[in-house]
Design an enzyme around this catalytic site. Structure first.
Site, PDB file in Angstrom:
ATOM      1  N   LYS A  65     -19.963  22.260   2.709  1.00  0.00           N
ATOM      2  CA  LYS A  65     -21.286  21.874   2.201  1.00  0.00           C
ATOM      3  C   LYS A  65     -21.638  22.782   1.033  1.00  0.00           C
ATOM      4  O   LYS A  65     -21.457  23.992   1.117  1.00  0.00           O
ATOM      5  CB  LYS A  65     -22.326  22.029   3.296  1.00  0.00           C
ATOM      6  CG  LYS A  65     -23.710  21.536   2.918  1.00  0.00           C
ATOM      7  CD  LYS A  65     -24.769  21.902   3.932  1.00  0.00           C
ATOM      8  CE  LYS A  65     -24.530  21.248   5.263  1.00  0.00           C
ATOM      9  NZ  LYS A  65     -25.593  21.548   6.240  1.00  0.00           N
ATOM     10  N   CYS A  82     -29.403  20.698 -11.687  1.00  0.00           N
ATOM     11  CA  CYS A  82     -28.611  19.471 -11.799  1.00  0.00           C
ATOM     12  C   CYS A  82     -28.707  18.647 -10.519  1.00  0.00           C
ATOM     13  O   CYS A  82     -28.618  19.181  -9.415  1.00  0.00           O
ATOM     14  CB  CYS A  82     -27.145  19.842 -12.069  1.00  0.00           C
ATOM     15  SG  CYS A  82     -26.033  18.427 -12.101  1.00  0.00           S
ATOM     16  N   CYS A  84     -26.968  15.469 -10.786  1.00  0.00           N
ATOM     17  CA  CYS A  84     -25.905  14.479 -11.001  1.00  0.00           C
ATOM     18  C   CYS A  84     -24.528  15.007 -10.612  1.00  0.00           C
ATOM     19  O   CYS A  84     -23.576  14.260 -10.561  1.00  0.00           O
ATOM     20  CB  CYS A  84     -25.882  14.016 -12.454  1.00  0.00           C
ATOM     21  SG  CYS A  84     -25.180  15.218 -13.617  1.00  0.00           S
ATOM     22  N   CYS A  93     -28.660  22.415 -14.704  1.00  0.00           N
ATOM     23  CA  CYS A  93     -28.399  21.260 -15.561  1.00  0.00           C
ATOM     24  C   CYS A  93     -27.900  21.742 -16.919  1.00  0.00           C
ATOM     25  O   CYS A  93     -28.469  22.667 -17.502  1.00  0.00           O
ATOM     26  CB  CYS A  93     -29.689  20.459 -15.733  1.00  0.00           C
ATOM     27  SG  CYS A  93     -29.558  19.105 -16.930  1.00  0.00           S
ATOM     28  N   HIS A  97     -25.684  14.955 -17.459  1.00  0.00           N
ATOM     29  CA  HIS A  97     -26.192  13.700 -16.878  1.00  0.00           C
ATOM     30  C   HIS A  97     -26.350  12.619 -17.949  1.00  0.00           C
ATOM     31  O   HIS A  97     -26.216  11.432 -17.645  1.00  0.00           O
ATOM     32  CB  HIS A  97     -27.528  13.945 -16.155  1.00  0.00           C
ATOM     33  CG  HIS A  97     -28.601  14.480 -17.043  1.00  0.00           C
ATOM     34  ND1 HIS A  97     -28.830  15.829 -17.204  1.00  0.00           N
ATOM     35  CD2 HIS A  97     -29.481  13.843 -17.832  1.00  0.00           C
ATOM     36  CE1 HIS A  97     -29.832  15.998 -18.046  1.00  0.00           C
ATOM     37  NE2 HIS A  97     -30.234  14.807 -18.449  1.00  0.00           N
TER      38      HIS A  97
END
Ligand code: FES
Length: 118
Positions: A65, A82, A84, A93, A97
């Site tokens: 995980k 982030c 995505c 990020c 994306h």
């Protein structure tokens, strides 16, 4: 008076398909078992196909995980995370994306956390 003679019907070609009751009693359960088996196999293969649509394709794949934790005090005035899973700076990020959205038609974007007055 005699009835007019009817010309003999030409013999139909033998189709080779003659099923007796006994054949049907065997063929029907075999067909049911084959259909159930086909359904189960396709269901199993469809379930395996889900792995192809995993969201996370490359980040910490050796971990069961992926979890990141931050203290609010350490975030500063603004942090952009982030969502995505394409960022090279994950969990932050990096704008990846936008390319993902352009290539796939998706609409994902980052999670932005900021102080109210920032
Ligand atoms: S790079 Fe993943 S949301 Fe921006």
């Amino acid at each position: 008076m005699t009835a007019p003679s009817i010309p003999a019907m030409p013999a139909l070609p033998y189709s080779g398909l003659r099923l007796s009751k006994e054949h049907l009693l065997v063929a029907l359960p075999v067909a049911v078992v084959a259909a159930a088996g086909g359904f189960l196999v396709s269901h199993y293969l469809k379930g395996r196909g889900c792995k192809k649509s995993q969201v996370n394709t490359c980040i910490s794949k050796d971990s069961p995980k992926v979890v990141h934790s931050f203290d609010m005090e350490d975030i500063g005035t603004k942090a952009v995370y982030c969502r995505c899973w394409k960022s090279k700076k994950f969990p932050y990020c990096d704008g990846a994306h936008a390319k993902h959205n352009e290539e796939t038609g998706d609409n994902v974007g980052p999670l932005i956390i900021k102080k109210r007055d920032a």
